[in-house]
Design a protein around this motif. Structure first.
Motif, PDB file in Angstrom:
ATOM      1  N   ALA A   1       6.826 -20.071  -5.788  1.00 46.94           N
ATOM      2  CA  ALA A   1       6.353 -20.013  -4.408  1.00 46.94           C
ATOM      3  C   ALA A   1       5.795 -21.378  -3.998  1.00 46.94           C
ATOM      4  N   THR A   2       5.797 -21.624  -2.692  1.00 43.50           N
ATOM      5  CA  THR A   2       5.178 -22.831  -2.136  1.00 43.50           C
ATOM      6  C   THR A   2       4.156 -22.400  -1.100  1.00 43.50           C
ATOM      7  N   LYS A   3       3.415 -23.342  -0.588  1.00 40.48           N
ATOM      8  CA  LYS A   3       2.406 -23.034   0.430  1.00 40.48           C
ATOM      9  C   LYS A   3       3.027 -22.362   1.652  1.00 40.48           C
ATOM     10  N   THR A   4       4.294 -22.669   1.940  1.00 43.77           N
ATOM     11  CA  THR A   4       4.948 -22.063   3.113  1.00 43.77           C
ATOM     12  C   THR A   4       5.240 -20.583   2.908  1.00 43.77           C
ATOM     13  N   ASP A   5       5.094 -20.098   1.664  1.00 45.76           N
ATOM     14  CA  ASP A   5       5.323 -18.678   1.371  1.00 45.76           C
ATOM     15  C   ASP A   5       4.068 -17.831   1.530  1.00 45.76           C
ATOM     16  N   ARG A   6       2.967 -18.423   1.943  1.00 46.66           N
ATOM     17  CA  ARG A   6       1.714 -17.666   2.057  1.00 46.66           C
ATOM     18  C   ARG A   6       1.796 -16.444   2.970  1.00 46.66           C
ATOM     19  N   PRO A   7       2.619 -16.423   4.028  1.00 41.28           N
ATOM     20  CA  PRO A   7       2.715 -15.209   4.846  1.00 41.28           C
ATOM     21  C   PRO A   7       3.210 -13.979   4.080  1.00 41.28           C
ATOM     22  N   ILE A   8       3.912 -14.175   2.973  1.00 38.89           N
ATOM     23  CA  ILE A   8       4.382 -13.042   2.174  1.00 38.89           C
ATOM     24  C   ILE A   8       3.196 -12.230   1.660  1.00 38.89           C
ATOM     25  N   ALA A   9       2.057 -12.883   1.462  1.00 38.50           N
ATOM     26  CA  ALA A   9       0.863 -12.183   0.975  1.00 38.50           C
ATOM     27  C   ALA A   9       0.464 -11.052   1.914  1.00 38.50           C
ATOM     28  N   ALA A  10       0.536 -11.277   3.221  1.00 42.14           N
ATOM     29  CA  ALA A  10       0.165 -10.234   4.186  1.00 42.14           C
ATOM     30  C   ALA A  10       1.088  -9.027   4.059  1.00 42.14           C
ATOM     31  N   ASP A  11       2.382  -9.278   3.860  1.00 36.09           N
ATOM     32  CA  ASP A  11       3.333  -8.173   3.680  1.00 36.09           C
ATOM     33  C   ASP A  11       3.047  -7.415   2.382  1.00 36.09           C
ATOM     34  N   LEU A  12       2.709  -8.130   1.313  1.00 36.83           N
ATOM     35  CA  LEU A  12       2.363  -7.470   0.058  1.00 36.83           C
ATOM     36  C   LEU A  12       1.112  -6.606   0.221  1.00 36.83           C
ATOM     37  N   ILE A  13       0.107  -7.126   0.906  1.00 36.69           N
ATOM     38  CA  ILE A  13      -1.129  -6.371   1.130  1.00 36.69           C
ATOM     39  C   ILE A  13      -0.843  -5.113   1.938  1.00 36.69           C
ATOM     40  N   ASP A  14      -0.119  -5.265   3.037  1.00 33.85           N
ATOM     41  CA  ASP A  14       0.197  -4.111   3.898  1.00 33.85           C
ATOM     42  C   ASP A  14       1.019  -3.060   3.151  1.00 33.85           C
ATOM     43  N   THR A  15       2.003  -3.520   2.387  1.00 33.46           N
ATOM     44  CA  THR A  15       2.888  -2.588   1.683  1.00 33.46           C
ATOM     45  C   THR A  15       2.151  -1.901   0.544  1.00 33.46           C
ATOM     46  N   LEU A  16       1.331  -2.637  -0.197  1.00 33.71           N
ATOM     47  CA  LEU A  16       0.543  -2.017  -1.261  1.00 33.71           C
ATOM     48  C   LEU A  16      -0.417  -0.980  -0.678  1.00 33.71           C
ATOM     49  N   ASN A  17      -1.077  -1.318   0.408  1.00 38.51           N
ATOM     50  CA  ASN A  17      -1.994  -0.366   1.044  1.00 38.51           C
ATOM     51  C   ASN A  17      -1.264   0.889   1.512  1.00 38.51           C
ATOM     52  N   ALA A  18      -0.030   0.736   1.977  1.00 41.80           N
ATOM     53  CA  ALA A  18       0.750   1.889   2.434  1.00 41.80           C
ATOM     54  C   ALA A  18       1.137   2.802   1.271  1.00 41.80           C
ATOM     55  N   HIS A  19       1.136   2.269   0.056  1.00 45.68           N
ATOM     56  CA  HIS A  19       1.524   3.034  -1.135  1.00 45.68           C
ATOM     57  C   HIS A  19       0.356   3.186  -2.109  1.00 45.68           C
ATOM     58  N   GLN A  20      -0.861   3.116  -1.597  1.00 48.78           N
ATOM     59  CA  GLN A  20      -2.034   3.074  -2.467  1.00 48.78           C
ATOM     60  C   GLN A  20      -2.225   4.313  -3.337  1.00 48.78           C
ATOM     61  N   THR A  21      -1.666   5.444  -2.951  1.00 50.19           N
ATOM     62  CA  THR A  21      -1.843   6.642  -3.768  1.00 50.19           C
ATOM     63  C   THR A  21      -0.953   6.632  -5.008  1.00 50.19           C
ATOM     64  N   GLU A  22       0.131   5.860  -4.997  1.00 54.16           N
ATOM     65  CA  GLU A  22       1.040   5.853  -6.139  1.00 54.16           C
ATOM     66  C   GLU A  22       1.293   4.468  -6.732  1.00 54.16           C
TER      67      GLU A  22
END
Length: 136
Positions: free
Chosen positions: A19-40
């Motif tokens: 990853a590079t610094k320009t990939d930092r927006p992917i973190a928001a998608d990971l956070i949102d997706t993990l939160n959406a699947h937090q029960t499993e």
């Protein structure tokens, strides 16, 4: 943004690129997706949401920790366990280490080092396997 979970094993078997610094927006998608699947789910790698970058997220206690270019620098106390995965059906046997040291860049692109044990260490090892194209 909540992303769909990749289940295609050919895509999951590809080794992630750094990853590079320009990939930092992917973190928001990971956070949102993990939160959406937090029960499993307690962790994800970027390739699970369609980005073949070396980025993971792990729920460590109450915190979601995003790691860019994580690398295990030390490990000890191997053991056998079974793990499940959002991208796969069922559980599979795997070898893990009870204690690890992991180095990575945080979301501000600052170098970090964490010493993790037990389940927290297992989560990070599982997600790093995803980055390395290893399917349990």
């Amino acid at each position: 943004m909540i992303k769909p979970i990749v289940k295609d094993q050919q895509l999951l078997a590809k080794k992630a690129v750094p990853a590079t610094k320009t990939d930092r927006p992917i973190a928001a998608d990971l956070i949102d997706t993990l939160n959406a699947h937090q029960t499993e789910c307690v962790g994800m790698a970027a390739n699970m949401i369609g980005s073949n970058k070396k980025i993971i997220i792990a729920r460590l206690g109450p915190l979601n920790v995003v790691m860019f270019n994580p690398q295990i620098t030390a490990k000890s106390n191997p053991y056998q366990t079974e793990e499940g995965c959002l991208s796969l059906i069922g559980k599979r046997p795997t070898k893990r280490y009870q204690k690890i040291t992991v180095k990575f860049f945080n979301q501000a692109w600052q170098p970090q080092t964490l010493f993790l044990t037990d389940f927290a260490a297992e989560i990070v090892q599982h997600e790093l396997d995803h980055c390395n194209g290893i399917i349990i």
